[in-house]
Design a protein around this motif. Structure first.
Motif, PDB file in Angstrom:
ATOM      1  N   UNK A 186       0.790  -1.239   0.000  1.00  0.00           N
ATOM      2  CA  UNK A 186       0.000   0.000   0.000  1.00  0.00           C
ATOM      3  C   UNK A 186       0.820   1.287   0.000  1.00  0.00           C
ATOM      4  N   UNK A 187       2.093   1.223   0.396  1.00  0.00           N
ATOM      5  CA  UNK A 187       2.908   2.436   0.458  1.00  0.00           C
ATOM      6  C   UNK A 187       3.430   2.882  -0.910  1.00  0.00           C
ATOM      7  N   UNK A 188       3.180   2.108  -1.941  1.00  0.00           N
ATOM      8  CA  UNK A 188       3.686   2.454  -3.282  1.00  0.00           C
ATOM      9  C   UNK A 188       3.162   3.815  -3.714  1.00  0.00           C
ATOM     10  N   UNK A 189       4.056   4.655  -4.244  1.00  0.00           N
ATOM     11  CA  UNK A 189       3.699   6.026  -4.615  1.00  0.00           C
ATOM     12  C   UNK A 189       3.576   6.240  -6.117  1.00  0.00           C
ATOM     13  N   UNK A 190       4.368   5.517  -6.892  1.00  0.00           N
ATOM     14  CA  UNK A 190       4.287   5.684  -8.347  1.00  0.00           C
ATOM     15  C   UNK A 190       4.755   4.413  -9.024  1.00  0.00           C
ATOM     16  N   UNK A 191       4.483   4.329 -10.320  1.00  0.00           N
ATOM     17  CA  UNK A 191       4.877   3.147 -11.099  1.00  0.00           C
ATOM     18  C   UNK A 191       5.596   3.594 -12.354  1.00  0.00           C
ATOM     19  N   UNK A 192       6.353   2.660 -12.926  1.00  0.00           N
ATOM     20  CA  UNK A 192       7.152   2.985 -14.115  1.00  0.00           C
ATOM     21  C   UNK A 192       7.338   1.739 -14.958  1.00  0.00           C
ATOM     22  N   UNK A 193       7.225   1.901 -16.273  1.00  0.00           N
ATOM     23  CA  UNK A 193       7.493   0.835 -17.234  1.00  0.00           C
ATOM     24  C   UNK A 193       8.182   1.426 -18.447  1.00  0.00           C
ATOM     25  N   UNK A 194       8.334   0.632 -19.490  1.00  0.00           N
ATOM     26  CA  UNK A 194       8.911   1.141 -20.737  1.00  0.00           C
ATOM     27  C   UNK A 194       8.030   0.758 -21.916  1.00  0.00           C
TER      28      UNK A 194
END
Length: 255
Positions: free
Chosen positions: A105-113
């Protein structure tokens, strides 16, 4: 759709298994004057009815699962290569963040390519097979705790490559450099530590990514990205919603 179920595939599989079991050597050496037979893998190979009967039940089960509809998209999720923000990229990053937060739940952002997304999703029904084609790899979700300096590196990587899929993170690209970087709506603080959801391929240095190589902490979530996509789409469908991803300006540019 073909999911490696043609007779030709099984002929090749049998030949490969036979060769693998024939020797413990790491490679084969063709002896001088040795004889060999060439087996073309093309339409000249005819179906073996006995073999077809053998794998037919498994193929039926596989086809039924791959054709199972898990949701619907109201818009075509495309990824044109000449723009920094795409509908497919936004959909993918939103799914990563949503499903990642269920496990962390603490995840703030996501990233992929962009390169990791192997097909587009057309308007209409989305099947399990469509999501397998979108993410055909065995990549798994990973949470990385990153220093603010590492997040800045990641943002610069996104800017220098013309924009990459992200959610919870916004930036402006000016002359190939990242500016006005925001995480969760707040300006990037290089003295802080941030929590990112991505996948192991990128966390291990794939796609020449930058900023992920020295995390403060790494947590492997034990869930495949493909499974996360299926759960995300299925969850929306269960709630009576269609995918209606929009371009929201999470990545802007001067051009």
């Amino acid at each position: 759709m073909k999911y490696f179920t043609s007779p030709r595939f099984f002929v090749l599989l049998c030949l490969t298994v036979g060769l693998a079991n024939a020797s413990c050597n790491r490679h084969f050496v063709l002896r001088k004057g040795g004889m060999y037979t060439r087996f073309p893998m093309d339409s000249t190979i005819t179906d073996d009815p006995a073999f077809v009967r053998l794998y037919a039940p498994y193929k039926q089960q596989l086809d039924a699962e791959m054709n199972r509809v898990v949701g619907r998209t109201a818009v075509a999720l495309t990824k044109p290569g000449n723009v920094p923000e795409t509908l497919l990229g936004n959909f993918f990053a939103d799914a990563l963040l949503t499903e990642g937060r269920k496990l962390h739940p603490e995840a703030e952002f996501s990233f992929g390519t962009k390169g990791g997304l192997r097909t587009e999703l057309m308007q209409g029904d989305i099947t399990v097979g469509h999501l397998f084609e979108l993410m055909p790899f065995e990549n798994e979700l990973v949470v990385l705790e990153l220093s603010g300096a590492s997040v800045l590196q990641l943002a610069q990587f996104a800017a220098s490559t013309g924009g990459q899929p992200m959610a919870g993170m916004r930036l402006h690209i000016a002359n190939g450099h990242a500016a006005d970087i925001r995480i969760g709506g707040a300006p990037l603080d290089t003295a802080r530590t941030y929590t990112l959801v991505t996948y192991d391929y990128l966390a291990n240095g794939g796609d020449n990514s930058r900023g992920l190589e020295n995390p403060v902490n790494r947590i492997n979530l034990g869930k495949k990205v493909r499974e996360a996509l299926i759960d995300y789409v299925s969850g929306l469908s269960h709630d009576g919603q269609h995918i209606n991803t929009k371009l929201d300006g999470r990545i802007t540019t001067d051009e």
